[in-house]
Design a protein around this motif. Structure first.
Motif, short mmCIF file in Angstrom:
data_model
loop_
_atom_site.label_atom_id
_atom_site.label_comp_id
_atom_site.label_asym_id
_atom_site.label_seq_id
_atom_site.Cartn_x
_atom_site.Cartn_y
_atom_site.Cartn_z
N ALA A 165 -9.95 -5.39 -8.85
CA ALA A 165 -9.43 -4.94 -10.14
C ALA A 165 -8.20 -5.73 -10.57
O ALA A 165 -8.10 -6.17 -11.70
N VAL B 94 -2.71 4.17 -6.79
CA VAL B 94 -2.38 3.38 -7.99
C VAL B 94 -3.39 3.55 -9.12
O VAL B 94 -3.07 3.29 -10.27
N ALA C 79 -19.06 -2.80 -2.55
CA ALA C 79 -20.46 -3.23 -2.72
C ALA C 79 -21.28 -2.79 -1.50
O ALA C 79 -22.39 -2.27 -1.64
N ARG D 127 -5.64 -6.84 -1.76
CA ARG D 127 -5.15 -7.04 -0.40
C ARG D 127 -4.85 -8.52 -0.14
O ARG D 127 -5.69 -9.37 -0.37
N ALA E 290 -8.70 4.02 0.01
CA ALA E 290 -7.81 5.09 -0.46
C ALA E 290 -6.44 4.94 0.20
O ALA E 290 -5.40 5.06 -0.46
#
Ligand code: ADP
Length: 267
Positions: free
Chosen positions: A213, A196, A229, A219, A160
């Motif tokens: 995504a 985002v 996961a 990163r 987050a």
């Protein structure tokens, strides 16, 4: 002739046995495909950091130059990334194989969340992100292996923070939830960010290992694509689950559900 008679009790028994064998074969094949996929994913993820480390060291050896402090720390970063990856992959495959024996203890989720928020607040402050924690005054007791649940929540919270722009907001809240079709009460921890967001097409995949995504946004270092996961597997191991809702450009909400223990004040 007694020995020649095959003891078929019902006439559909053969059919049932062959169907069971076929099903077994299919799930073995599926497990084998998953194993191969994991192996190739891991090899792929290890290759880049390994090549960086190898390249830098070979160059230093060829030129006879000593490594500058900057080079040393960038090589070390890659080595840390490698060892984190190996550690996480091992942990995840044990969790997925159901080989992790939980050692649960009774915990109060309200204080567990406060503890986590205190540890992580500086990361949010570094980005001028406002982190708020709303929870009930009373205890919300759960039976969990504390480090595993802390890790799941830590992964969600650091995501987050990472995927929220400076000046944004993150709200963590805790409540009791009644879930349709479930007999027992649950605790729901929500982590909402004004970040985002995640495109709808990616949502069904974000809990898959190594899935990111948006590769351009993922990163640059640090992230392994295993955070969600691992969070999901840890929560599933506790008979809970994680839901996600997200709107691109607006933000995301991850909700963690965990079975609550009856508490003296509520039940
Ligand atoms: P990573 O190491 O890439 O963060 P994760 O497994 O933690 O891997 O997350 C998988 C992907 O889900 C991320 O790469 C990102 O695209 C997306 N994601 C996770 N959390 C958020 C969030 N709070 N906001 C936006 N995207 C997120």
């Amino acid at each position: 002739n007694e020995s020649a008679s095959f003891p078929i009790r019902r006439k559909d028994e053969f059919g049932e046995i062959s169907k069971a064998l076929r099903d077994m074969n299919e799930s073995l094949a599926k497990a084998e495909r998953a194993r191969k996929q994991l192996l190739s994913d891991v090899a792929h993820e290890l290759r880049t950091p390994l090549m960086i480390v190898q390249g830098e060291l070979e160059l230093a050896q060829e030129t006879g130059d000593t490594l500058s402090p900057d080079k040393q720390s960038s090589i070390l970063d890659e080595v840390y990334r490698l060892s984190r990856l190996v550690h996480e992959v091992l942990d995840l495959s044990k969790l997925e194989a159901g080989m992790t024996e939980l050692r649960p203890g009774e915990e109060n989720l309200s204080s567990l969340l406060e503890e986590l928020a205190d540890k992580i607040r500086f990361l949010a402050e570094d980005k001028q992100i406002r982190l708020t924690l709303d929870g009930p005054e009373e205890e919300v007791r759960v039976s969990v292996e504390k480090p595993r649940i802390l890790q799941a929540l830590y992964n969600l919270l650091t995501n987050a923070i990472y995927y929220t722009n400076p000046g944004g907001q993150i709200r963590v809240s805790l409540e009791r939830a009644i879930v349709p079709d479930k007999q027992r009460p649950y605790a729901r921890i929500r982590i909402e960010d004004s970040g985002v967001g995640i495109p709808e097409a990616d949502l069904p995949h974000i809990f898959d290992r190594f899935y990111r995504a948006d590769h351009a946004r993922a990163r640059p270092s640090g992230g392994t694509g295993l955070g969600l996961a691992i969070a999901q597997q840890n929560v599933l191991a506790h008979q809970g689950w994680i839901d996600v809702r997200s709107v691109v450009g607006k933000g995301s909400e991850f909700a963690v559900y965990l079975p609550v223990l009856p508490s003296s004040s509520q039940d």
